[in-house]
Design a protein around this motif. Structure first.
Motif, PDB file in Angstrom:
ATOM      1  N   HIS A  86     -15.482 -53.400 138.077  1.00 38.00           N
ATOM      2  CA  HIS A  86     -15.003 -52.955 139.396  1.00 38.00           C
ATOM      3  C   HIS A  86     -13.634 -53.561 139.670  1.00 38.00           C
ATOM      4  O   HIS A  86     -13.339 -54.683 139.249  1.00 38.00           O
ATOM      5  N   ASP A 115     -14.203 -62.590 139.464  1.00 38.26           N
ATOM      6  CA  ASP A 115     -15.039 -61.458 139.886  1.00 38.26           C
ATOM      7  C   ASP A 115     -14.148 -60.319 140.346  1.00 38.26           C
ATOM      8  O   ASP A 115     -13.861 -60.199 141.517  1.00 38.26           O
ATOM      9  N   MET A 116     -13.743 -59.407 139.390  1.00 43.35           N
ATOM     10  CA  MET A 116     -13.924 -59.548 137.954  1.00 43.35           C
ATOM     11  C   MET A 116     -12.700 -59.069 137.195  1.00 43.35           C
ATOM     12  O   MET A 116     -12.780 -58.340 136.232  1.00 43.35           O
ATOM     13  N   GLU A 147     -17.889 -51.832 144.421  1.00 44.15           N
ATOM     14  CA  GLU A 147     -19.034 -52.652 143.990  1.00 44.15           C
ATOM     15  C   GLU A 147     -19.376 -53.723 145.011  1.00 44.15           C
ATOM     16  O   GLU A 147     -20.535 -53.998 145.284  1.00 44.15           O
ATOM     17  N   GLU A 148     -18.337 -54.318 145.590  1.00 46.35           N
ATOM     18  CA  GLU A 148     -18.572 -55.437 146.513  1.00 46.35           C
ATOM     19  C   GLU A 148     -19.148 -54.964 147.846  1.00 46.35           C
ATOM     20  O   GLU A 148     -19.554 -55.781 148.672  1.00 46.35           O
ATOM     21  N   GLU A 172     -19.260 -58.331 134.578  1.00 46.34           N
ATOM     22  CA  GLU A 172     -19.365 -59.380 135.596  1.00 46.34           C
ATOM     23  C   GLU A 172     -19.276 -60.749 134.921  1.00 46.34           C
ATOM     24  O   GLU A 172     -19.520 -60.868 133.723  1.00 46.34           O
TER      25      GLU A 172
HETATM   26 ZN   LIG Z   1     -18.359 -58.509 140.611  1.00 44.31          ZN
END
Ligand SMILES: [Zn+2]
Length: 378
Positions: A86, A115-116, A147-148, A172
């Motif tokens: 992501h 991240d990431m 994603e977050e 990740e």
């Molecule tokens: Zn992540």
């Protein structure tokens, strides 16, 4: 396939990896700012094209766009390996003022470095090395933008591509040094109580306190926790009421649920739906559900991990496996039955924290392992 050759090739790319990582971190990309995520995507797209990649944008209206990159021979009879990453981070624009990019004591610091963004650059480096070695196995690198914040728009794209893939490798961060072979499923519920307000002094008996009712419900809900099953329930936010001399007519709680077993999704959901107010005048409204199924430790994932452990040993390091309570996009692909291995990105600490960093010396061997895994997976 010779792991020494791969390692030497990756090592020759070390400067490339560092400079790309710095550039990608310097391009801020918070989940809530589509324009900056798309700028990060264009940066990566440019590097991918230098490596012979083909790009496809999945345009979004309210989120950043999702970037699909394909490498290797499209005529190959081999199914692709899907690399999941992501581009969004949890860091708002302007975070550099308090968290500048810097190198110190063998680590790179900066928002999103662990991240990431490091995982994304490692994936590109791995793909580039395989290309140099004339290994043409097809690879899809999918970089999403949400994603977050729950992967709402990218989930169907991820699932569709996973179904056509032999395996899914998630970029990740590692769990300390370990790859992740299991992740808990994640759910979120809101429990809202509506009571009847009244003057706490004049009309006490006419009131029905939403706060009192919610307090009782929190006891019940917290009791759903079953540590032995890996099932946890946390009421993380409560709110309600207006003044101390008013009997509260409204109160609500936000609840985080984690499940280790897929079958517990229905079980937990049924328990939430069956909640009843003990004060019959109070009304209950339950919303939410399980939104990421668990990534269970299944044979396909175990086989991938064994292969990774063997290749890591050839590369000169020991690799462990770990389970985590946190979710990732690997939860979706594992739940479809596609062998999924997670934590294949950088080694570091402080994801979502002010000291977020990666350990530089692990970049090369971990990238080599990723490349070897892509090459070796049937
Ligand atoms: Zn992540």
């Amino acid at each position: 396939m010779n792991t020494d050759t791969i390692l030497a090739k990756v090592r020759s790319q070390e400067k490339w990896i560092h400079s790309r990582l710095r550039a990608l971190v310097l391009q801020e990309s918070p989940s809530e700012d589509p324009a900056s995520i798309n700028a990060a995507g264009r940066l990566v797209e440019g590097w991918a094209k230098e490596l012979g990649g083909k790009s496809r944008w999945h345009r979004q209206k309210d989120f950043g766009d999702v970037l699909e990159l394909r490498f290797g021979s499209p005529r190959s009879s081999q199914k692709p390996v899907l690399l999941l990453g992501h581009l969004d981070t949890v860091w708002s624009l302007g975070t550099f003022k308090s968290m500048p990019w810097r190198e110190s004591q063998g680590k790179f610091f900066g928002p999103g470095v662990l991240d990431m963004k490091a995982g994304v650059v490692m994936a590109l480096a791995a793909v580039g090395v395989l290309r140099d070695l004339k290994i043409t196995r097809p690879v899809i690198l999918l970089l999403n933008s949400d994603e977050e914040i729950g992967s709402t728009v990218s989930r169907p794209i991820t699932e569709r591509l996973a179904k056509e893939s032999a395996a899914v490798f998630v970029l990740e961060p590692a769990q300390l040094f370990a790859y992740k072979t299991a992740r808990k499923g994640v759910g979120h519920y809101t429990v809202r109580v509506t009571g009847v307000s009244a003057h706490a002094g004049v009309d006490f008996q006419r009131g029905h306190s939403a706060i009192l009712e919610l307090a009782k419900l929190i006891q019940t809900i917290s009791g759903f926790t079953d540590l032995q099953r890996g099932l946890t329930v946390n009421c993380g936010v409560i709110a309600g009421g207006t003044r101390s001399n008013v009997i509260a007519s409204e109160a609500h709680a936000e609840v985080d649920v984690r499940i280790a077993r897929a079958s517990d999704a229905a079980l937990v959901d049924r328990k939430f739906r069956k909640l009843k107010a003990s004060d019959k005048v109070c009304k209950l409204e339950i919303t939410g559900g399980i939104n990421r199924p668990p990534m269970e430790r299944k044979p396909g994932t175990i086989a991938l991990f064994k292969q990774a452990k063997k290749l890591a040993a050839q590369l000169g390091f020991d690799l462990d496996e770990a389970a985590t309570g946190g979710g990732s996009d690997g939860n979706f692909t594992a739940a479809l039955g596609v062998p999924t291995l997670d934590g294949m990105g950088a080694v570091g600490e402080g994801a979502h924290a002010a000291h977020e960093n990666i350990v530089i010396e692990h970049l090369v061997p971990r990238t080599a392992l990723l490349a070897a895994m892509i090459a070796e997976t049937a």
